[in-house]
Scaffold this motif. Structure first.
Motif, PDB file in Angstrom:
ATOM      1  N   ARG A  63       0.717  -0.946   0.025  1.00 40.45           N
ATOM      2  CA  ARG A  63      -0.071  -0.036  -0.104  1.00 40.45           C
ATOM      3  C   ARG A  63       0.751   1.651  -0.086  1.00 40.45           C
ATOM      4  O   ARG A  63       2.073   1.273   0.219  1.00 40.45           O
ATOM      5  N   LYS A  64       0.303   2.374  -0.325  1.00 36.27           N
ATOM      6  CA  LYS A  64       0.903   3.793  -0.391  1.00 36.27           C
ATOM      7  C   LYS A  64       0.205   4.352   0.889  1.00 36.27           C
ATOM      8  O   LYS A  64      -1.107   4.521   1.310  1.00 36.27           O
ATOM      9  N   GLY A  87       2.723   8.927   1.012  1.00 39.83           N
ATOM     10  CA  GLY A  87       3.275   8.663  -0.119  1.00 39.83           C
ATOM     11  C   GLY A  87       4.263   7.346  -0.271  1.00 39.83           C
ATOM     12  O   GLY A  87       4.564   6.884  -1.072  1.00 39.83           O
ATOM     13  N   SER A  88       4.817   7.067   1.184  1.00 43.70           N
ATOM     14  CA  SER A  88       5.645   5.918   1.336  1.00 43.70           C
ATOM     15  C   SER A  88       4.980   4.636   0.782  1.00 43.70           C
ATOM     16  O   SER A  88       3.836   4.306   1.003  1.00 43.70           O
ATOM     17  N   ILE A  89       5.760   3.802   0.073  1.00 42.93           N
ATOM     18  CA  ILE A  89       5.428   2.373  -0.052  1.00 42.93           C
ATOM     19  C   ILE A  89       5.426   1.397   1.130  1.00 42.93           C
ATOM     20  O   ILE A  89       6.574   1.368   1.470  1.00 42.93           O
TER      21      ILE A  89
END
Length: 105
Positions: free
Chosen positions: A12-13, A29-31
């Motif tokens: 997920r982001k 915004g991090s994966i």
């Protein structure tokens, strides 16, 4: 069961900044990847994590409930979840209709 042998992982982001329990910050915004095999066998959450002990769910801790989501959560959860639940209900109904069940103390 599904806790010992999970079928997947979740990618997920992050929709917002998240602070972890170790005060590390994941920026929006991090994966993020959740490896269910590691999550479901976490010795900090599950006593004897590599053992199949159905009785552990008789009185689960808050951490256990928060850690166990075999189908993931949210709108991007497992596409097979509805089918799996339908199969479980069908199997239970068939067992109940074909066998005489009783509780023993």
């Amino acid at each position: 069961g599904m806790r010992l042998h999970p079928v997947g992982r979740s990618i997920r982001k992050a929709g917002r900044d998240i602070t972890t329990s170790k005060n590390e910050v994941l920026l929006e915004g991090s994966i993020c990847i959740a490896n269910f095999l590691l999550l479901f066998r976490n010795p900090d959450v599950f006593q004897e994590p590599d053992m199949f002990l159905p009785s552990r769910w008789e009185e689960p801790s808050r951490e256990m409930l928060d850690s166990f989501h075999p189908f993931s959560l949210g709108k991007q959860n497992c596409v097979g979840q509805s089918l799996a639940r339908a199969e479980v209900f069908g199997i239970i109904a068939r067992i109940c209709s074909e066998f005489e069940l009783s509780l023993e103390s």
